[in-house]
Scaffold this motif. Structure first.
Motif, PDB file in Angstrom:
ATOM      1  N   GLN A 128      46.193 -97.729 108.401  1.00 46.72           N
ATOM      2  CA  GLN A 128      45.271 -98.679 109.012  1.00 46.72           C
ATOM      3  C   GLN A 128      44.547 -98.081 110.205  1.00 46.72           C
ATOM      4  O   GLN A 128      45.126 -97.331 110.992  1.00 46.72           O
ATOM      5  CB  GLN A 128      46.034 -99.935 109.444  1.00 46.72           C
TER       6      GLN A 128
ATOM      7  N   ALA B 189      39.283-102.470 102.390  1.00 44.38           N
ATOM      8  CA  ALA B 189      40.567-102.023 101.835  1.00 44.38           C
ATOM      9  C   ALA B 189      40.310-101.078 100.677  1.00 44.38           C
ATOM     10  O   ALA B 189      39.605-101.426  99.726  1.00 44.38           O
ATOM     11  CB  ALA B 189      41.394-103.212 101.362  1.00 44.38           C
TER      12      ALA B 189
ATOM     13  N   SER C 290      39.386-101.832 109.689  1.00 48.22           N
ATOM     14  CA  SER C 290      39.023-103.136 110.241  1.00 48.22           C
ATOM     15  C   SER C 290      38.053-102.965 111.401  1.00 48.22           C
ATOM     16  O   SER C 290      37.908-101.881 111.965  1.00 48.22           O
ATOM     17  CB  SER C 290      40.277-103.880 110.729  1.00 48.22           C
TER      18      SER C 290
ATOM     19  N   ASP D 203      36.622-106.198 107.230  1.00 49.61           N
ATOM     20  CA  ASP D 203      37.724-105.397 106.693  1.00 49.61           C
ATOM     21  C   ASP D 203      37.300-104.676 105.418  1.00 49.61           C
ATOM     22  O   ASP D 203      36.607-105.246 104.570  1.00 49.61           O
ATOM     23  CB  ASP D 203      38.926-106.282 106.340  1.00 49.61           C
TER      24      ASP D 203
ATOM     25  N   CYS E  10      44.746 -98.450 102.174  1.00 51.45           N
ATOM     26  CA  CYS E  10      44.084 -97.955 103.378  1.00 51.45           C
ATOM     27  C   CYS E  10      43.176 -99.072 103.880  1.00 51.45           C
ATOM     28  O   CYS E  10      42.312 -99.545 103.135  1.00 51.45           O
ATOM     29  CB  CYS E  10      43.287 -96.700 103.032  1.00 51.45           C
ATOM     30  N   LEU E  11      43.367 -99.506 105.107  1.00 50.36           N
ATOM     31  CA  LEU E  11      42.606-100.632 105.646  1.00 50.36           C
ATOM     32  C   LEU E  11      41.815-100.197 106.873  1.00 50.36           C
ATOM     33  O   LEU E  11      42.392 -99.693 107.843  1.00 50.36           O
ATOM     34  CB  LEU E  11      43.551-101.780 106.019  1.00 50.36           C
TER      35      LEU E  11
END
Length: 342
Positions: free
Chosen positions: A3, A292, A67, A290, A64-65
């Motif tokens: 993240q 992803a 933000s 976000d 896998c993020l």
């Protein structure tokens, strides 16, 4: 989960640049933008580039993020009623370009001639009348968990989602293969090429336009639909697991798998795998800004049900498919530089 949160300073640098790229190229489907994306991506913040490379090379997690990308809902306007209404004049084009550039650091983006009229970037939103279909445009029923395009030999390495709106916090479901107890499963049985996977409903002719307007493309797409029809009538036998037997990759879509002719051992092994997946499923609630990336080899994903409004405020995501081996689909694409699989 792998993240990263973008900072206010990074947004302040990114958004003017992305807005300039949007004004220059006009649409995310612009061939010049698609061609330049891997080079333009090097101008992303170094911290972000290092983060994406770590995910690509070392597989620290199936998810896998990223933000923190600025999204102004007032600028977005209403959620479209259908994906056909979104290709030109997109109010989210700067964000779409950022999404595309991040994806370009993981591999090559590609489209399917049999999905959303061959577009590279898809819209994921509720469509009236699809509430109970097994499609990403449904709403009132769960979208069953699956490997993206599990039936196809050219399926992507990653499926990725960017959230523009999610007012009800509808959850994306993800199960990471790393969370499963492989020692408790019959891995050898799951590596055998005996499991039948049929095409999913998103690739059926009724879910796309009758014609592209290009006779040559229509002929190629007709060939694809004929192949999909033949796979439905005579499903191809494939393994459910592949790669390292101690840390395997997965390819399964239980909703679209014909189980009648499997051996007792194969059926038991498959059911035990599905039970473990169900027990280890995690909810991922994506919020505006976000992104992803889901490893399509190491995870299955789905979506919880939600109540659609159809008033312009509904959940709205963008989706990209990414491959690390675009040459592997060369027999399916009209030219080496064409990113659409027929």
């Amino acid at each position: 989960m792998h993240q990263l949160m973008l900072t206010a300073e990074e947004n302040a640098v990114l958004l003017p640049w992305l807005t300039e790229l949007a004004a220059t190229h006009g649409t995310i489907e612009n061939p010049e933008l698609l061609r330049r994306a891997p080079v333009l991506a090097y101008a992303l913040p170094p911290r972000l580039l290092e983060f994406l490379e770590e995910y690509r090379r070392n597989e620290p997690s199936a998810v896998c993020l990223i933000s923190g990308l600025d999204v102004d809902e007032r600028t977005l306007g209403p959620t479209p009623e259908h994906w056909r209404n979104t290709q030109h004049g997109s109010t989210a084009l700067p964000q779409e370009i950022f999404f595309m550039l991040c994806a370009a650091r993981l591999g090559d983006v590609f489209g399917w001639s049999t999905q959303q009229d061959g577009r590279i970037m898809h819209d994921v939103l509720p469509i009236k009348g699809h509430e109970h279909y097994e499609l990403g445009s449904n709403s009132l029923q769960h979208l069953s968990w699956h490997t993206e395009d599990a039936f196809h030999p050219c399926r992507g390495d990653y499926v990725s989602l960017m959230c523009l709106k999610n007012p009800d916090d509808a959850a994306t479901m993800v199960c990471d293969a790393g969370s499963l107890d492989w020692s408790a499963l019959d891995v050898d049985a799951l590596f055998e090429s005996v499991f039948t996977q049929m095409p999913d409903n998103s690739h059926l002719p009724q879910n796309t336009a009758e014609s592209t307007g290009d006779p040559a493309q229509d002929r190629l797409r007709k060939r694809s639909f004929e192949l999909i029809r033949s796979w439905n009538e005579n499903p191809v036998q494939r393994p459910v697991l592949f790669g390292d037997r101690h840390d395997p990759y997965m390819a399964l879509d239980p909703y679209h798998m014909k189980q009648e002719d499997w051996s007792e051992r194969s059926l038991n092994a498959f059911r035990e795998l599905c039970e473990q997946v169900e027990k280890n499923m995690q909810d991922l609630v994506l919020r505006p800004g976000d992104i992803a990336f889901i490893d399509n080899f190491r995870a299955v994903h789905g979506r919880r049900s939600f109540q659609p409004r159809y008033d312009g405020s509904d959940r709205w995501l963008k989706r990209l498919n990414i491959t690390r081996n675009i040459r592997g689909s060369r027999a399916w694409r009209p030219s080496a530089g064409d990113p659409v699989i027929y």
